[in-house]
Write an enzyme that holds these catalytic residues in place. Structure first.
Site, short mmCIF file in Angstrom:
data_model
loop_
_atom_site.label_atom_id
_atom_site.label_comp_id
_atom_site.label_asym_id
_atom_site.label_seq_id
_atom_site.Cartn_x
_atom_site.Cartn_y
_atom_site.Cartn_z
N TYR A 188 0.83 -1.22 0.00
CA TYR A 188 0.00 0.00 0.00
C TYR A 188 0.86 1.27 0.00
CZ TYR A 188 -3.26 3.60 1.59
OH TYR A 188 -3.99 4.76 1.71
N ARG A 195 1.04 6.84 -6.68
CA ARG A 195 -0.06 7.81 -6.83
C ARG A 195 0.47 9.23 -6.71
NH1 ARG A 195 -5.38 7.05 -3.28
NH2 ARG A 195 -3.81 6.72 -1.66
N TYR A 262 -0.81 13.11 6.33
CA TYR A 262 -0.38 12.10 7.30
C TYR A 262 1.13 12.17 7.46
CZ TYR A 262 -4.73 9.18 7.20
OH TYR A 262 -6.00 8.68 7.32
N ARG A 275 -11.28 13.43 1.76
CA ARG A 275 -12.20 12.67 2.61
C ARG A 275 -13.56 12.49 1.95
NH1 ARG A 275 -9.11 9.74 5.78
NH2 ARG A 275 -7.63 11.00 6.93
N GLU A 385 -13.82 -0.41 7.32
CA GLU A 385 -13.78 0.82 6.52
C GLU A 385 -15.15 0.95 5.85
OE1 GLU A 385 -10.19 1.60 4.16
OE2 GLU A 385 -11.42 2.24 2.46
C1 3EB Z 1 -7.59 6.17 5.85
O1 3EB Z 1 -8.40 7.01 6.26
C2 3EB Z 1 -8.11 4.79 5.61
O2 3EB Z 1 -5.56 5.17 -0.24
O3 3EB Z 1 -7.18 5.90 -1.51
C3 3EB Z 1 -9.39 5.29 2.92
C4 3EB Z 1 -9.81 5.82 1.70
C5 3EB Z 1 -8.12 4.78 3.05
C6 3EB Z 1 -8.93 5.86 0.61
C7 3EB Z 1 -6.74 5.48 -0.42
C8 3EB Z 1 -7.24 4.84 1.95
C9 3EB Z 1 -7.66 5.37 0.75
O4 3EB Z 1 -6.40 6.44 5.67
C10 3EB Z 1 -7.66 4.17 4.34
#
Ligand code: 3EB
Length: 405
Positions: A188, A195, A262, A275, A385
């Site tokens: 990931y 990406r 992050y 989001r 999720e």
């Molecule tokens: C998070 O909030 C959970 O990598 O496109 C959620 C939605 C998550 C999209 C992505 C990853 C992705 O980090 C994981």
């Protein structure tokens, strides 16, 4: 007749139907698949106008069933094959298949089935584009290379429809062995690196109709999740319009660090996604909610407790789509509640947590079209999720973000 749950949404004269179907009778895979497909048809026949399916995601228990499913679905849809993703994520309800599908009434909308990887829908001056980057296998490709391939394939599909990548508002990324480490790096994390590199040249922020948190980057909403196939499935949805009363708003969550911010411990190159993405066309507001998990700020909370993680995830979604959050981002007359969700998709890491997770969802959301499937989430400590779509209306029709028209 399978268990059918669907929501009908009207945009002016245009009818859109969101369907979640699970077969009721067990049996061999073909029987289950036919039952699910017949159930979809039955829902569409009830609508009182001709309907066509535009995009569908088919969740399968077993990798071995993918080729069978492909043949069955192609035979069933013929020339009008929707954009279809076959994802190996065992449905929690214990069946071999579950289908999530979108259809549109064709009295007032035109659907174009360009090819297996590109479908467009046009109505009321809006052009929605659904594209897929295909289902990539792992042989000989690193996670980084495969992720780049996936994004490049998406771009090719979009370009065949005359659509630049910056028009993408939502992506879905289903990655095999998502938390597996190869040469010391999680797959990931490599997807995130690819990406980031791919998005670096894409001017998402140059679209005049899109705004977000002041001073922040603009990215599509997204779901990033595991699948039992080795490889990667990419898909996206884009929007084009010339209308002057259509706007996009990228939603970030005050409870959560934006994923693109992050800290490095989660990924050298952060996950570049929003989001949620809200689309406002006249009075109608549609909110595409990204995969959401039990993360507060940037940390996983409620380790080892699937029920509490579900509570936190729903609280995160509630805040994200709330009127206060829209107001914070500049849309003072918009907002939604959990009651406005038209459908949800719940990814559960351990099948044994299904009842617990569903109990929380049903208590807080009531009964709504939902599919629960087993999948790894992209952090080893995340147990659930949830993604979804919410529909609402603006409170003051005639008022537009950025001034009245
Ligand atoms: C998070 O909030 C959970 O990598 O496109 C959620 C939605 C998550 C999209 C992505 C990853 C992705 O980090 C994981």
């Amino acid at each position: 007749m399978g268990v059918q749950h669907h929501t009908v949404v009207k945009f002016g004269k245009v009818r859109r139907v969101a369907m979640m179907v699970t077969p009721q009778c067990g049996g061999d895979f073909k029987d289950e698949a036919w039952e699910a497909l017949s159930t979809l048809r039955a829902i569409l026949r009830q609508q009182g106008e001709p309907m066509e399916v535009t995009m569908q995601t088919v969740f399968l228990r077993s990798r071995e069933d993918v080729p069978v499913a492909e043949l069955l679905f192609e035979a069933c849809y013929g020339e009008k094959m929707p954009l279809t993703l076959f994802v190996v994520q065992p449905p929690c309800a214990g069946r071999g298949i579950a289908i999530e599908a979108w259809a549109v009434g064709t009295t007032h909308a035109k659907v174009n089935y360009h090819d297996d990887h590109l479908v467009t829908v046009e109505y009321d001056g809006l052009r929605w584009i659904y594209a897929s980057g295909g289902s990539l296998h792992r042989e000989g490709r690193t996670a980084y290379d495969q992720s780049l391939d996936g994004f490049q394939n998406l771009r090719s599909a979009l370009n065949r429809g005359g659509v630049p990548f910056e028009d993408v508002v939502r992506t879905w990324l289903y990655q095999g062995c998502i938390t597996e480490e190869v040469d010391g790096v999680e797959r990931y994390r490599e997807l995130n690196r690819a990406r980031t590199d791919f998005f670096a040249d894409i001017p998402f922020d140059k679209r005049p109709i899109i705004t977000g948190l002041n001073g922040h980057a603009i990215y599509p909403a997204s779901t990033g999740i595991g699948t039992l196939c080795h490889g990667l499935i990419t898909a996206c949805m884009a929007l084009q319009t010339e209308r002057k009363d259509v706007f996009l708003l990228q939603l970030e969550n005050p409870l959560q660090t934006s994923a693109f911010d992050y800290p490095k411990e989660y990924s050298i190159k952060s996950p570049k996604f929003a989001r949620a993405m809200a689309v406002r066309a006249g009075e109608d507001v549609t909110i595409w909610i990204s995969g959401t998990a039990s993360i507060v700020n940037a940390e996983t909370v409620h380790q080892d407790d699937a029920a509490q993680q579900t509570e936190q995830t729903l609280t995160n979604i509630e805040q994200l789509i709330s009127g206060e959050n829209f107001a914070r981002l500049g849309w003072k007359d918009a907002g939604a509640t959990l009651g406005d969700l038209a459908k949800i998709h719940v990814y559960v890491k351990h099948a044994t947590d299904y009842e617990k997770v569903r109990a929380v969802c049903e208590r807080r959301l009531g009964r709504l079209p939902a599919i629960y499937a087993v999948a790894d989430v992209c952090r080893p400590d995340l147990l659930v999720e949830i993604e979804g779509v919410a529909f609402s209306r603006v409170r003051e029709p005639g008022h537009f973000p950025g001034g009245d028209l």
